[in-house]
Design a protein around this motif. Sequence first.
Motif, PDB file in Angstrom:
ATOM      1  N   ILE A  46       0.843  -1.193   0.000  1.00  0.00           N
ATOM      2  CA  ILE A  46       0.000   0.000   0.000  1.00  0.00           C
ATOM      3  C   ILE A  46       0.879   1.243   0.000  1.00  0.00           C
ATOM      4  O   ILE A  46       1.897   1.298   0.707  1.00  0.00           O
ATOM      5  CB  ILE A  46      -0.965   0.017   1.204  1.00  0.00           C
ATOM      6  N   TYR A  47       0.511   2.192  -0.835  1.00  0.00           N
ATOM      7  CA  TYR A  47       1.088   3.542  -0.771  1.00  0.00           C
ATOM      8  C   TYR A  47       0.018   4.400  -0.114  1.00  0.00           C
ATOM      9  O   TYR A  47      -1.051   4.619  -0.683  1.00  0.00           O
ATOM     10  CB  TYR A  47       1.414   4.073  -2.169  1.00  0.00           C
ATOM     11  N   TRP A  48       0.316   4.862   1.107  1.00  0.00           N
ATOM     12  CA  TRP A  48      -0.703   5.538   1.915  1.00  0.00           C
ATOM     13  C   TRP A  48      -0.243   6.969   2.180  1.00  0.00           C
ATOM     14  O   TRP A  48       0.820   7.201   2.731  1.00  0.00           O
ATOM     15  CB  TRP A  48      -0.893   4.770   3.223  1.00  0.00           C
ATOM     16  N   PRO A 202      -5.966  -5.259  -7.515  1.00  0.00           N
ATOM     17  CA  PRO A 202      -6.279  -4.345  -6.412  1.00  0.00           C
ATOM     18  C   PRO A 202      -7.475  -3.464  -6.760  1.00  0.00           C
ATOM     19  O   PRO A 202      -7.641  -3.057  -7.919  1.00  0.00           O
ATOM     20  CB  PRO A 202      -5.003  -3.508  -6.289  1.00  0.00           C
ATOM     21  N   ALA A 205      -5.702   2.101  -7.024  1.00  0.00           N
ATOM     22  CA  ALA A 205      -4.353   2.183  -7.583  1.00  0.00           C
ATOM     23  C   ALA A 205      -3.261   2.272  -6.530  1.00  0.00           C
ATOM     24  O   ALA A 205      -2.077   2.185  -6.872  1.00  0.00           O
ATOM     25  CB  ALA A 205      -4.252   3.387  -8.519  1.00  0.00           C
ATOM     26  N   ASN A 206      -3.614   2.431  -5.253  1.00  0.00           N
ATOM     27  CA  ASN A 206      -2.609   2.522  -4.192  1.00  0.00           C
ATOM     28  C   ASN A 206      -2.152   1.153  -3.708  1.00  0.00           C
ATOM     29  O   ASN A 206      -1.240   1.075  -2.893  1.00  0.00           O
ATOM     30  CB  ASN A 206      -3.171   3.287  -2.983  1.00  0.00           C
ATOM     31  N   LEU A 207      -2.782   0.084  -4.180  1.00  0.00           N
ATOM     32  CA  LEU A 207      -2.536  -1.250  -3.647  1.00  0.00           C
ATOM     33  C   LEU A 207      -1.879  -2.158  -4.676  1.00  0.00           C
ATOM     34  O   LEU A 207      -1.967  -1.931  -5.884  1.00  0.00           O
ATOM     35  CB  LEU A 207      -3.849  -1.888  -3.187  1.00  0.00           C
ATOM     36  N   ARG A 210      -0.042  -2.196  -8.713  1.00  0.00           N
ATOM     37  CA  ARG A 210      -0.347  -0.830  -9.139  1.00  0.00           C
ATOM     38  C   ARG A 210       0.156   0.182  -8.115  1.00  0.00           C
ATOM     39  O   ARG A 210       0.615   1.273  -8.460  1.00  0.00           O
ATOM     40  CB  ARG A 210      -1.851  -0.668  -9.343  1.00  0.00           C
ATOM     41  N   GLY A 211       0.082  -0.165  -6.850  1.00  0.00           N
ATOM     42  CA  GLY A 211       0.569   0.712  -5.799  1.00  0.00           C
ATOM     43  C   GLY A 211       2.074   0.891  -5.861  1.00  0.00           C
ATOM     44  O   GLY A 211       2.593   1.997  -5.628  1.00  0.00           O
ATOM     45  N   LYS A 214       2.782   3.248  -8.624  1.00  0.00           N
ATOM     46  CA  LYS A 214       2.452   4.603  -8.190  1.00  0.00           C
ATOM     47  C   LYS A 214       3.543   5.157  -7.279  1.00  0.00           C
ATOM     48  O   LYS A 214       3.949   6.324  -7.412  1.00  0.00           O
ATOM     49  CB  LYS A 214       1.105   4.609  -7.476  1.00  0.00           C
ATOM     50  N   ALA A 215       4.027   4.320  -6.367  1.00  0.00           N
ATOM     51  CA  ALA A 215       5.106   4.743  -5.473  1.00  0.00           C
ATOM     52  C   ALA A 215       6.346   5.129  -6.276  1.00  0.00           C
ATOM     53  O   ALA A 215       7.051   6.085  -5.936  1.00  0.00           O
ATOM     54  CB  ALA A 215       5.442   3.628  -4.484  1.00  0.00           C
ATOM     55  N   SER A 314       7.482  -3.252  -9.562  1.00  0.00           N
ATOM     56  CA  SER A 314       6.081  -3.464  -9.915  1.00  0.00           C
ATOM     57  C   SER A 314       5.960  -4.563 -10.971  1.00  0.00           C
ATOM     58  O   SER A 314       5.107  -5.451 -10.869  1.00  0.00           O
ATOM     59  CB  SER A 314       5.468  -2.163 -10.422  1.00  0.00           C
TER      60      SER A 314
END
Length: 343
Positions: A46-48, A202, A205-207, A210-211, A214-215, A314
């Motif tokens: 997760i990108y949180w 996911p 997109a944060n997970l 894909r996450g 995104k990171a 990724s």
Amino acid sequence: MTTVVDVDARGMQHCETTALGVLLRHQGLDLSEPMLFGLGSGLSFIYWDGKNMDFPFLGGRVKPFELTRNLAAGLNLDLQVHETASPRRAWENVTAPIDAGRPVGLQLDSYHLDYFRSKVHFGGHIVALYGYDDHDAYLVDTDQQGGAVSTSLTGLARARAARGPMTAKHRSFTLTAPRNPPSPQSQIIPAITACADAFLNPPIANLGHRGIEKAGKLVRTWFQRTDTPQRDLPQAALLMEKAGTGGALFRNLYRDFLAECAQLLDSSRLRTGHGLYTEAAALWTEVAALITKAGESGDTQCLVQAGTILCDLSRIEREAMQALSRLDAYERKVAPSTARGLA
């Protein structure tokens, strides 16, 4: 002083698997930490980030307690969970099984535990409780935190009552193994494919893969996200490597789980997944080192490099999970004849 007899107070690397190990060994089921993590389908990403957060958070596992629920379901364990708003009832929910000779799992905020040297709020921390007296509670935590430790009853009460992200209302739980539990080996393929499917598909997109992608894009902008990069970047990297993850944002644990599985099942797809996660684990450690270096030196190029590696990760993890997600149809045919049994 009231304590559970014959508790194997063995600390591990990660808090939830440490607690699960204590509870399950007391039930006669002794599994390695990677096996506990993998059978609980624990790996994720997760990108949180949010307006109320000081800095982005990179997480490498499923949300707190989901691993426990997954493991209990797969091994047909009786999971009894208690939550309450009442501190008095919460303590009764703990003392009853302890008095009956059974250790108890607790979810709490580690900030309030006396033995924690790093005072950061984390409401998803999980420990095993095996005893208490008039002043202290006796817990099993990770090796990093000391293994068999104690904390004051007042500190424990504050930790359990805490509110905020990832907290639960005085959550306590016990696990009971059935008389004829399913073989852990029989749950390897379902656990791997469930983990792979969630990672590959996911909902946001944060997970998952894909996450990570995104990171890879956003990590390059982290200098714009903080006024104190020399503090926030090394701390983010420290969480990836040292904060109960087993290293490499839990990828070391999942790599070792797949290696253990490959000793039990003759599967080219399993070996492919293990090889790719071996590569991924080393790259995650490299990412953490680059983020640390960026914070210490102020060199934006380090974050550019970290972003490039994350985009590679990724792809690597997506390929690994695609191989692992196809275990089901093929491996069901070969597993019974090629499996050599859990050691």
